[in-house]
Motif scaffolding. Structure first.
Motif, mmCIF file in Angstrom:
data_model
loop_
_atom_site.group_PDB
_atom_site.id
_atom_site.type_symbol
_atom_site.label_atom_id
_atom_site.label_comp_id
_atom_site.label_asym_id
_atom_site.label_seq_id
_atom_site.Cartn_x
_atom_site.Cartn_y
_atom_site.Cartn_z
ATOM 1 N N TYR A 110 41.782 14.452 -4.278
ATOM 2 C CA TYR A 110 42.537 15.352 -5.144
ATOM 3 C C TYR A 110 43.874 14.693 -5.447
ATOM 4 O O TYR A 110 44.336 13.812 -4.707
ATOM 5 C CB TYR A 110 42.735 16.729 -4.503
ATOM 6 C CG TYR A 110 43.654 16.745 -3.308
ATOM 7 C CD1 TYR A 110 45.001 17.113 -3.430
ATOM 8 C CD2 TYR A 110 43.188 16.391 -2.043
ATOM 9 C CE1 TYR A 110 45.836 17.129 -2.335
ATOM 10 C CE2 TYR A 110 44.016 16.409 -0.944
ATOM 11 C CZ TYR A 110 45.347 16.783 -1.091
ATOM 12 O OH TYR A 110 46.183 16.784 0.005
ATOM 13 N N ASN A 111 44.504 15.104 -6.525
ATOM 14 C CA ASN A 111 45.733 14.486 -7.006
ATOM 15 C C ASN A 111 46.900 15.448 -6.835
ATOM 16 O O ASN A 111 46.794 16.626 -7.168
ATOM 17 C CB ASN A 111 45.572 14.099 -8.477
ATOM 18 C CG ASN A 111 46.700 13.225 -8.974
ATOM 19 O OD1 ASN A 111 47.721 13.725 -9.415
ATOM 20 N ND2 ASN A 111 46.503 11.919 -8.915
ATOM 21 N N THR A 112 48.024 14.945 -6.322
ATOM 22 C CA THR A 112 49.185 15.803 -6.102
ATOM 23 C C THR A 112 50.454 14.970 -6.171
ATOM 24 O O THR A 112 50.407 13.745 -6.357
ATOM 25 C CB THR A 112 49.078 16.503 -4.731
ATOM 26 O OG1 THR A 112 50.133 17.454 -4.604
ATOM 27 C CG2 THR A 112 49.165 15.497 -3.594
ATOM 28 N N ASN A 113 51.599 15.633 -6.033
ATOM 29 C CA ASN A 113 52.885 14.959 -5.950
ATOM 30 C C ASN A 113 53.367 14.960 -4.500
ATOM 31 O O ASN A 113 53.198 15.951 -3.789
ATOM 32 C CB ASN A 113 53.932 15.655 -6.820
ATOM 33 C CG ASN A 113 53.580 15.607 -8.290
ATOM 34 O OD1 ASN A 113 52.868 14.722 -8.741
ATOM 35 N ND2 ASN A 113 54.071 16.565 -9.059
ATOM 36 N N ASP A 114 53.941 13.856 -4.058
ATOM 37 C CA ASP A 114 54.474 13.740 -2.704
ATOM 38 C C ASP A 114 55.996 13.642 -2.758
ATOM 39 O O ASP A 114 56.555 12.943 -3.607
ATOM 40 C CB ASP A 114 53.920 12.505 -1.997
ATOM 41 C CG ASP A 114 52.489 12.699 -1.547
ATOM 42 O OD1 ASP A 114 52.031 13.852 -1.532
ATOM 43 O OD2 ASP A 114 51.835 11.696 -1.200
ATOM 44 N N CYS A 133 56.323 14.117 2.769
ATOM 45 C CA CYS A 133 55.560 15.356 2.549
ATOM 46 C C CYS A 133 56.319 16.612 2.952
ATOM 47 O O CYS A 133 56.269 17.618 2.253
ATOM 48 C CB CYS A 133 54.216 15.357 3.261
ATOM 49 S SG CYS A 133 53.240 13.877 3.017
ATOM 50 N N THR A 147 54.808 10.938 -8.025
ATOM 51 C CA THR A 147 53.868 11.751 -8.805
ATOM 52 C C THR A 147 52.487 11.097 -8.877
ATOM 53 O O THR A 147 52.354 9.872 -8.810
ATOM 54 C CB THR A 147 54.400 11.967 -10.229
ATOM 55 O OG1 THR A 147 54.552 10.692 -10.874
ATOM 56 C CG2 THR A 147 55.749 12.672 -10.212
ATOM 57 N N HIS A 199 49.058 14.815 4.953
ATOM 58 C CA HIS A 199 47.703 14.760 4.417
ATOM 59 C C HIS A 199 46.716 14.198 5.434
ATOM 60 O O HIS A 199 45.704 13.611 5.081
ATOM 61 C CB HIS A 199 47.684 13.931 3.134
ATOM 62 C CG HIS A 199 48.648 14.416 2.103
ATOM 63 N ND1 HIS A 199 48.418 15.545 1.340
ATOM 64 C CD2 HIS A 199 49.864 13.956 1.717
ATOM 65 C CE1 HIS A 199 49.431 15.748 0.526
ATOM 66 N NE2 HIS A 199 50.314 14.798 0.730
#
Length: 244
Positions: A110-114, A133, A147, A199
């Motif tokens: 899955y894709n997210t911003n850290d 995080c 991003t 994560h």
């Protein structure tokens, strides 16, 4: 006689209606397709299941253990699990990770911003504390935002994995106790870095990693690996499954 003929015609009409009427009590026949486009974690239907029942553990103080899986049973390893333990002066690095061994296999993601947070301790040696995080406490401020970062999905039992899902990882860090390093800067201060990895594979909870294999002939097969983290450098691997 006319009355008898009328009754006969009505009886024939009623029989015709009954013959044409659909029996709604019978279930519709299942829809049969040539290709299954989804699998469910933990479900054995249409899957080849291979037992592992292996604990991958890195020895203390120095250890590195590897387990390679040939998930499609073609004689070529596809996925590799690693755990490591390394001690150096002032720190201990414990890690576990998974990586794909060729371009035909990838991990569900899955894709997210850290966000990277920073706290500067100006007392004495001007120490910089970083956390990834999540901030350790309210003294940490946002240092940077990264991003579009891909991370592995840790799925529960009964989760649907589909062909159209994202499989954008060829490796993933499953767990880490962070790390630290200190050195002199231009102004003779010391620098310290520490990670809080959000994560990670949740410890002590059984989860599934989804994967997708694209064969040399273009055929695509989905699968899952059942596993559990027992610590930063210890993983319990139960079994894996791949579509027939």
């Amino acid at each position: 006689m006319p009355h008898f003929n009328k009754l006969l015609i009505m009886a024939i009409a009623m029989c015709s209606l009954c013959a044409c009427r659909k029996d709604l009590s019978l279930p519709a026949p299942p829809l049969v397709t040539d290709t299954l486009t989804a699998v469910v974690t933990g479900e054995p239907g249409h899957m080849n299941i291979h037992s592992l029942d292996t604990t991958l553990r890195a020895l203390f103080p120095f250890g590195h253990e590897i387990l390679e899986l040939d998930v499609d049973q073609d004689g070529v390893p596809d996925i590799q699990f690693n755990v490591s333990n390394h001690i150096s002066p002032g720190s201990q690095q414990r890690r576990s990770w998974v990586k794909c061994l060729h371009s035909g296999v990838s991990i569900a993601s899955y894709n997210t911003n850290d966000t990277v947070f920073l706290h500067v301790d100006t007392v004495g040696t001007n120490i910089h504390h970083y956390s990834a995080c999540a901030a350790y406490n309210s003294t940490y401020g946002v240092y940077s935002i990264q991003t579009g970062i891909n991370h592995a999905k840790y799925l529960g039992p009964g989760t649907l994995i589909q062909y159209q899902d994202s499989f954008d990882l060829d490796s993933a860090l499953l767990g880490s106790n962070g790390g630290s390093s200190m050195w002199a800067t231009a102004d003779y201060a010391y620098y310290y870095s520490s990670d809080d990895y959000c994560h990670s594979l949740p410890p002590g909870i059984t989860r599934f990693l989804g994967f997708r294999v694209t064969e040399t002939d273009g055929a695509v097969r989905l699968g899952w690996i059942k596993l559990e983290s027992q610590g930063f450098s210890e993983i319990l691997l139960f079994h894996y499954a791949i579509q027939n």
